[in-house]
Design an enzyme around this catalytic site. Structure first.
Site, short mmCIF file in Angstrom:
data_model
loop_
_atom_site.label_atom_id
_atom_site.label_comp_id
_atom_site.label_asym_id
_atom_site.label_seq_id
_atom_site.Cartn_x
_atom_site.Cartn_y
_atom_site.Cartn_z
N ASP A 1 0.84 -1.19 0.00
CA ASP A 1 0.00 0.00 0.00
C ASP A 1 0.88 1.24 0.00
OD1 ASP A 1 0.74 -0.83 2.68
OD2 ASP A 1 -0.56 0.77 3.44
N GLU B 1 0.03 -1.03 5.83
CA GLU B 1 1.09 -0.47 6.68
C GLU B 1 0.95 1.03 6.87
OE1 GLU B 1 5.19 1.05 7.67
OE2 GLU B 1 3.82 1.58 6.05
#
Length: 461
Positions: free
Chosen positions: A84, A147
């Site tokens: 991400d 994250e």
């Protein structure tokens, strides 16, 4: 094996594969069909497809995370990264999700944080596999998906899968990161002051900040005033004196004031220019009510202090350095005033005392403070066998004699029972994570491939 000689042979393959990931805008989105949105799911599937194409074993854990595995043995070496990315923001020189190579650099959102390093670690695995190396441990490239937000993906993963005996995260810098500051994301919820309407200029709304882990590069205020010329004059003078970007515009009977700062990673707030703070400082130069002026003056003085001294939480230790604080988001409306803070505190600091001080200030402002997420500090002794091995490999490759270091960033090394952050940035690498025109030097990624290949080799032979 001479990894320095072998790694450059994989440069073209590295670029081809990392571009496949960089083209996917894997920013979190609310979605009832996917844990973190379709684009993040697409990135996970794409990375797993790359692994499958090259003959590795792959596993997708319901879109929350996945892994690419190779080797045999009871013990497991973990390499943890994330797919991400933070929102791209405005002001890029090219499309942030169409990778560009220029002057030996690879540009794109995620090039440095963390798709570029993930693929470097992956290529290191493939290099070893191509050379016929047979590891005595299982090697698992673990792919996180959340994250940049609150780690739900990696938390889900380790509820289902075994914990590696040792591991590293290619999501920081060399030589070896053996200490990471504690990280607290939280929100001050303060009462809206109905006295704002007493001034010549009324503040209707303020909005700024996408993520607490970014220094916000844009903030907008909605004002009600008949004196448009005064606001425009003061605004022009302010941004010129500060060297900022921005604009004023009319929207029906409201005036919109927009300030452009400079984005940066929240662990290094001094490298950015906080657009929220600059906007509020500008507003205090306008003829506001006395209560509004006092409110905003205090907010900028206390919450705009990156050291935390004005909040009473300043701290420093020799292991991990100084506390940092970033005002990452700000929303003012008719019903609420919410300020989001990202705080990174030294490994020896007591978090309970720190949180108490923040709540005290919120109480003085007749409000409340709520913790959204809290990651405890990471600290692993420099004498640990794995840490020593990784440090020796880096020093051998670079000819340096460095020691393990500490950072303010938060990496997936914290998710391990025993692990560290390891690269992929070098001490002289430009730090562009979370910034406009994010990039990595291609030569750095090739060098990282060589280091990671030897690290995997040494830790699993």
């Amino acid at each position: 094996m001479d990894f320095k000689v072998l790694a450059p042979n994989y440069k073209d393959e590295y670029l081809t594969k990392v571009k496949r990931l960089l083209r996917i805008p894997s920013v979190f989105e609310e979605d009832s069909h996917y844990p973190f949105g379709k684009k993040i799911d697409d990135a996970l599937k794409e990375m797993l497809a790359i692994g499958r194409e090259d003959g590795f074993q792959v596993k997708n854990l319901s879109g929350y995370a996945g892994h690419i595995e190779w080797g045999e043995g009871e013990q497991l070496l973990g390499i943890l990264g994330h797919l991400d990315v933070v929102p791209a923001g405005d002001g890029w020189s090219s499309d942030p999700f169409e990778p560009v190579i220029k002057d030996g650099n690879l540009y794109g959102r995620g090039a440095q944080d963390d798709k570029g390093p993930i693929v470097a670690a992956y290529i290191a695995m493939k290099l070893l596999k191509d050379q016929g190396f047979e590891p005595n441990k299982r090697i698992r490239l673990i792919l996180g998906t959340d994250e940049e937000r609150d780690w739900q993906g990696i938390d889900y993963y380790f509820k289902q899968e075994e914990m590696p005996s040792f591991g590293f995260s290619p999501d920081a810098a060399f030589p070896v990161i053996h200490a990471e500051k504690g990280l607290i994301d939280g929100y001050m919820e303060l009462p809206v002051l109905n006295h704002f309407s007493d001034g010549q200029i009324q503040i209707i709304r303020i909005e700024g900040g996408d993520r607490l882990n970014m220094v916000p590069d844009k903030a907008i205020a909605t004002l009600r005033t008949d004196n448009h010329e005064l606001v425009e004059q003061k605004f022009t003078s302010y941004i010129k004196a500060k060297g900022l970007g921005g604009k004023c515009s009319l929207d029906n009977d409201h005036m919109m004031v927009e300030v452009h700062g400079k984005g940066a990673h929240a662990s290094k707030p001094s490298q950015g220019v906080n657009a929220i703070i600059e906007l509020i400082r500008f507003l205090t130069a306008l003829p506001l009510s006395e209560v509004a002026y006092e409110c905003f003056s205090q907010l900028t003085e206390i919450l705009g202090d990156n050291s935390g001294e004005k909040l009473g939480i300043k701290h420093h230790d020799d292991v991990s350095g100084s506390l940092t604080m970033n005002l990452g988001s700000f929303q003012l409306s008719e019903t609420e005033l919410v300020a989001g803070l990202n705080i990174r505190y030294p490994v020896t600091q007591e978090s309970e005392a720190l949180l108490y001080k923040i709540q005290q200030q919120a109480t003085r402002w007749k409000g409340n403070y709520k913790v959204y997420d809290h990651l405890r500090p990471l600290y692993i002794d420099e004498g640990h066998e794995g840490v020593s091995a990784l440090l020796n490999i880096y020093n051998r490759h670079t000819g340096n004699r460095t020691k393990a270091e500490a950072i303010g960033g938060a990496t997936y090394a914290r998710a391990l029972k025993a692990g560290v952050a390891y690269g992929a940035m070098f001490p002289d690498s430009p730090d562009t994570a979370h910034q406009v025109d994010e990039y990595v030097r291609i030569q750095d990624m090739v060098a990282a491939v060589a280091i990671y290949a030897e690290a995997i080799y040494q830790l699993t032979k």
